[in-house]
Design a protein around this motif. Structure first.
Motif, PDB file in Angstrom:
ATOM      1  N   UNK A   8       0.917  -1.063  -0.109  1.00 50.33           N
ATOM      2  CA  UNK A   8       0.048   0.089  -0.106  1.00 50.33           C
ATOM      3  C   UNK A   8       0.900   1.178   0.067  1.00 50.33           C
ATOM      4  N   UNK A   9       0.337   2.361  -0.487  1.00 47.95           N
ATOM      5  CA  UNK A   9       1.030   3.782  -0.201  1.00 47.95           C
ATOM      6  C   UNK A   9       0.107   4.605   0.520  1.00 47.95           C
ATOM      7  N   UNK A  10       0.780   5.766   1.014  1.00 48.60           N
ATOM      8  CA  UNK A  10       0.176   6.572   1.693  1.00 48.60           C
ATOM      9  C   UNK A  10      -0.843   7.354   1.069  1.00 48.60           C
ATOM     10  N   UNK A  11      -0.903   7.266  -0.033  1.00 45.44           N
ATOM     11  CA  UNK A  11      -2.020   8.003  -0.866  1.00 45.44           C
ATOM     12  C   UNK A  11      -3.335   7.356  -0.665  1.00 45.44           C
ATOM     13  N   UNK A  12      -3.301   5.967  -0.304  1.00 43.69           N
ATOM     14  CA  UNK A  12      -4.659   5.253  -0.055  1.00 43.69           C
ATOM     15  C   UNK A  12      -4.598   5.303   1.580  1.00 43.69           C
ATOM     16  N   UNK A  13      -3.604   4.738   2.226  1.00 41.80           N
ATOM     17  CA  UNK A  13      -3.738   4.693   3.789  1.00 41.80           C
ATOM     18  C   UNK A  13      -2.606   5.845   4.257  1.00 41.80           C
ATOM     19  N   UNK A  14      -3.209   6.844   4.918  1.00 42.65           N
ATOM     20  CA  UNK A  14      -2.358   7.837   5.553  1.00 42.65           C
ATOM     21  C   UNK A  14      -1.810   7.444   6.820  1.00 42.65           C
ATOM     22  N   UNK A  15      -2.141   6.691   7.659  1.00 46.96           N
ATOM     23  CA  UNK A  15      -1.492   6.296   8.954  1.00 46.96           C
ATOM     24  C   UNK A  15      -2.071   5.012   9.144  1.00 46.96           C
ATOM     25  N   UNK A  16      -1.313   4.190   9.832  1.00 43.09           N
ATOM     26  CA  UNK A  16      -1.495   2.965  10.060  1.00 43.09           C
ATOM     27  C   UNK A  16      -1.065   2.263  11.472  1.00 43.09           C
ATOM     28  N   UNK A  17      -2.217   1.625  12.306  1.00 40.63           N
ATOM     29  CA  UNK A  17      -1.549   0.816  13.335  1.00 40.63           C
ATOM     30  C   UNK A  17      -1.458  -0.617  13.013  1.00 40.63           C
ATOM     31  N   UNK A  18      -0.561  -1.269  13.447  1.00 39.12           N
ATOM     32  CA  UNK A  18      -0.092  -2.760  13.162  1.00 39.12           C
ATOM     33  C   UNK A  18       0.010  -3.388  14.373  1.00 39.12           C
ATOM     34  N   UNK A  19      -0.713  -4.262  14.600  1.00 38.01           N
ATOM     35  CA  UNK A  19      -1.020  -5.128  15.905  1.00 38.01           C
ATOM     36  C   UNK A  19      -0.212  -6.413  15.537  1.00 38.01           C
ATOM     37  N   UNK A  20       0.351  -7.355  16.721  1.00 41.15           N
ATOM     38  CA  UNK A  20       0.500  -8.810  16.704  1.00 41.15           C
ATOM     39  C   UNK A  20       0.760  -9.342  17.820  1.00 41.15           C
ATOM     40  N   UNK A  21       0.346 -10.583  18.162  1.00 39.56           N
ATOM     41  CA  UNK A  21       0.584 -11.198  19.528  1.00 39.56           C
ATOM     42  C   UNK A  21       1.995 -11.483  19.565  1.00 39.56           C
ATOM     43  N   UNK A  22       2.713 -11.428  18.505  1.00 42.00           N
ATOM     44  CA  UNK A  22       4.380 -11.952  18.611  1.00 42.00           C
ATOM     45  C   UNK A  22       5.082 -10.599  18.505  1.00 42.00           C
ATOM     46  N   UNK A  23       5.986 -10.454  19.776  1.00 43.08           N
ATOM     47  CA  UNK A  23       6.892  -9.186  19.866  1.00 43.08           C
ATOM     48  C   UNK A  23       8.011  -9.274  18.864  1.00 43.08           C
ATOM     49  N   UNK A  24       8.322 -10.522  18.705  1.00 39.26           N
ATOM     50  CA  UNK A  24       9.677 -10.908  17.674  1.00 39.26           C
ATOM     51  C   UNK A  24       9.054 -10.638  16.274  1.00 39.26           C
ATOM     52  N   UNK A  25       7.906 -10.880  15.875  1.00 38.27           N
ATOM     53  CA  UNK A  25       7.490 -10.511  14.537  1.00 38.27           C
ATOM     54  C   UNK A  25       7.223  -8.817  14.600  1.00 38.27           C
ATOM     55  N   UNK A  26       7.067  -8.303  15.338  1.00 36.26           N
ATOM     56  CA  UNK A  26       6.737  -6.988  15.052  1.00 36.26           C
ATOM     57  C   UNK A  26       8.343  -6.001  14.973  1.00 36.26           C
ATOM     58  N   UNK A  27       9.034  -6.897  15.545  1.00 35.43           N
ATOM     59  CA  UNK A  27      10.408  -6.287  15.305  1.00 35.43           C
ATOM     60  C   UNK A  27      10.961  -6.352  13.938  1.00 35.43           C
ATOM     61  N   UNK A  28      10.221  -7.170  13.071  1.00 35.76           N
ATOM     62  CA  UNK A  28      10.675  -7.233  11.667  1.00 35.76           C
ATOM     63  C   UNK A  28      10.038  -5.806  10.732  1.00 35.76           C
ATOM     64  N   UNK A  29      10.630  -5.267  10.424  1.00 35.79           N
ATOM     65  CA  UNK A  29      10.048  -4.200   9.709  1.00 35.79           C
ATOM     66  C   UNK A  29      10.450  -4.135   8.164  1.00 35.79           C
ATOM     67  N   UNK A  30       9.278  -4.035   7.372  1.00 29.90           N
ATOM     68  CA  UNK A  30       9.469  -3.994   5.932  1.00 29.90           C
ATOM     69  C   UNK A  30       9.400  -2.632   5.377  1.00 29.90           C
ATOM     70  N   UNK A  31       9.950  -2.491   4.107  1.00 32.44           N
ATOM     71  CA  UNK A  31       9.692  -1.020   3.296  1.00 32.44           C
ATOM     72  C   UNK A  31       8.355  -0.725   3.249  1.00 32.44           C
ATOM     73  N   UNK A  32       7.996   0.351   3.857  1.00 26.89           N
ATOM     74  CA  UNK A  32       6.570   1.022   3.477  1.00 26.89           C
ATOM     75  C   UNK A  32       6.906   2.385   3.808  1.00 26.89           C
ATOM     76  N   UNK A  33       6.026   3.356   3.034  1.00 26.07           N
ATOM     77  CA  UNK A  33       6.017   4.974   3.093  1.00 26.07           C
ATOM     78  C   UNK A  33       4.986   5.372   3.925  1.00 26.07           C
TER      79      UNK A  33
END
Length: 265
Positions: free
Chosen positions: A73-98
């Motif tokens: 997705x791009x910020x032209x479609x979604x301006x701000x995002x909250x991302x949740x997960x039950x796994x703390x280790x998974x949340x540490x993996x950050x992929x490219x996103x604007x």
């Protein structure tokens, strides 16, 4: 211990086990090679967002993991995002996103957000692990604004049918009975009813068949473990006898592998 207390303990153990599985999978050095299914489904969910001709100021990705949806997705479609997960280790993996993203450690069954907060709620391949799916869908409806949109994809129907049948036949043959090794999945007809009961209107429920091919049963089980998708049902057996596994592998290859070709997940 009373019956209610035992039930709550079982549910808590189930969620803790799933958290441990996802944390373990998230720190694998070759973990990226198990992301292919979530990447594919995440891209399909993102495509559905682009089908809606509007911009979403604030979105929520439930069980978003490694941003499998947000990276498409791009910020032209979604301006701000909250991302949740039950796994703390998974949340540490950050992929490219604007898209400006805030990551929140939270159980999908207990969303820590106020009512009427989000313009868009997304979910990809996580709702099938929720104990109380009707309650989870009601929470999603509550955190959405009145004109909000929910787009989700979950495992359902006859997923892993080949694996389920092979294990059951092998256990029946070698041990005279079988126990669940593949979690049950929600039927599409039931899902539509549950969404309606949760308060959603203007429903569209589609079925996408994603075919993944494997040369044998061990490759299926290895990839499920690497995805953090191993079974964690409270009444499952933790170990399979060696003879049973060999029998299941033979059944899988004989019944579902055409000329030693792979079978569908």
């Amino acid at each position: 211990m009373d019956r209610l207390g035992l039930g709550l303990q079982v549910l808590q153990t189930y969620r803790e086990m799933k958290k441990r599985q996802k944390n373990w999978a998230a720190v694998l050095q070759d973990g990226h090679q198990y992301d292919y299914l979530r990447d594919e489904v995440g891209s399909r969910v993102a495509d559905r967002v682009y089908d809606i001709a509007r911009t979403f100021p604030l979105a929520l990705d439930i069980g978003g993991g490694k941003s499998h949806i947000a990276e498409h997705l791009t910020k032209n479609v979604v301006e701000r995002l909250f991302l949740t997960d039950i796994s703390q280790q998974t949340l540490k993996v950050q992929r490219q996103s604007d898209i400006p993203t805030q990551r929140v450690l939270a159980d999908e069954e207990f969303l820590p957000f106020r009512e009427n907060t989000f313009d868009l709620v997304l979910s990809s391949l996580t709702l099938h692990w929720i104990n109380d799916l009707p309650g989870g869908l009601r929470q999603i409806h509550q955190v959405l604004k009145p004109d909000g949109v929910f787009i989700g994809a979950m495992v359902g129907g006859e997923t892993l049918y080949e694996l389920r049948c092979s294990l059951q036949l092998a256990e029946m043959e070698r041990e005279g009975g079988f126990s669940p090794h593949v979690s049950p999945y929600t039927a599409v007809t039931d899902l539509g009813n549950l969404l309606g009961q949760a308060g959603f209107t203007m429903l569209t429920v589609d079925i996408d068949d994603v075919q993944v091919y494997y040369p044998g049963i061990m490759e299926v089980m290895t990839d499920l473990q690497g995805m953090g998708e191993s079974n964690c049902a409270w009444n499952r057996r933790s170990m399979l006898h060696r003879d049973t596994m060999l029998a299941a592998a033979a059944i899988y290859k004989g019944q579902y592998c055409m000329s030693c070709g792979p079978s569908a997940l």
